[in-house]
Design a protein around this motif. Structure first.
Motif, PDB file in Angstrom:
ATOM      1  N   HIS A   1      -2.761   5.294  -2.848  1.00 27.06           N
ATOM      2  CA  HIS A   1      -3.642   6.379  -2.413  1.00 27.06           C
ATOM      3  C   HIS A   1      -2.874   7.658  -2.737  1.00 27.06           C
TER       4      HIS A   1
ATOM      5  N   SER B   1      -4.993   1.375  -8.868  1.00 29.21           N
ATOM      6  CA  SER B   1      -4.678  -0.046  -8.762  1.00 29.21           C
ATOM      7  C   SER B   1      -4.618  -0.586 -10.179  1.00 29.21           C
TER       8      SER B   1
ATOM      9  N   LEU C   1     -10.509  -0.477  -0.124  1.00 28.78           N
ATOM     10  CA  LEU C   1      -9.442  -0.424  -1.119  1.00 28.78           C
ATOM     11  C   LEU C   1      -9.631  -1.566  -2.105  1.00 28.78           C
TER      12      LEU C   1
ATOM     13  N   GLY D   1      -3.843  -3.388   3.497  1.00 26.45           N
ATOM     14  CA  GLY D   1      -4.384  -2.047   3.658  1.00 26.45           C
ATOM     15  C   GLY D   1      -5.537  -2.020   4.652  1.00 26.45           C
TER      16      GLY D   1
ATOM     17  N   VAL E   1       0.857  -1.176   0.000  1.00 25.52           N
ATOM     18  CA  VAL E   1       0.000   0.000   0.000  1.00 25.52           C
ATOM     19  C   VAL E   1       0.896   1.231   0.000  1.00 25.52           C
TER      20      VAL E   1
END
Length: 173
Positions: free
Chosen positions: A45, A63, A37, A143, A3
């Motif tokens: 992010h 992603s 997520l 995450g 992440v």
């Protein structure tokens, strides 16, 4: 799962003074991740805080195919975990003409990459300058919303420089 939370604070040449610097202070602190997520091996992010819109936060989740490169990072799996490299493109200063190793994160570890840059617009007829201060947090962990809020990073790489020219100020020890 890896992440990444990249927070970019952006300002123009007319916002270089002390008053604007005070407004920017603290804007790159870790933020809560979104509740949901996407599934995938890497999730980014990406947060932008821009002087042009009153330092309001704009956020997006990346992603899918190679989202790390969208955050100017390259990841490689190694026996001990994940090695993170920076590969920043387009900065006028400092120049980053090749990828730079930042750190290797074992499972469960968090890393922090700090950097700042000066950029110039593409049009030579009216080249505008802007500056960005980056705080990029990378976790080799699942995450969850509080991931970056309550744990100090185990690995830190700080590549910030004096962006305005002249000698760097020395801090009192």
């Amino acid at each position: 799962m890896v992440v990444i939370q990249r927070i970019r604070v952006r300002w123009s040449t007319d916002a270089r003074g002390a008053g604007d610097a005070d407004l920017r202070r603290g804007l790159s602190e870790a933020r809560r991740l979104p509740e949901s997520l996407p599934d995938g091996p890497v999730v980014v992010h990406d947060v932008l805080v821009d002087h042009a819109n009153g330092y309001r936060f704009t956020e997006q989740i990346l992603s899918g195919r190679d989202p790390a490169s969208s955050a100017s990072l390259q990841l490689s799996e190694v026996e001990r975990g994940v090695t993170v490299h920076a590969c920043v493109r387009g900065a006028v200063y400092p120049l980053h003409d090749r990828q730079t190793r930042l750190f290797t994160l074992a499972p469960g570890e968090i890393g922090l990459y700090r950097a700042n840059f000066r950029f110039r617009g593409q049009c030579s007829c009216s080249a505008s300058w802007w500056y960005e201060d980056w705080a990029v947090r990378v976790a080799n962990a699942p995450g969850r919303p509080e991931l970056f809020l309550h744990r100090a990073p185990q690995q830190v790489t700080d590549r910030r420089v004096n962006l305005y020219g002249g000698r760097a100020r020395l801090s009192a020890a």
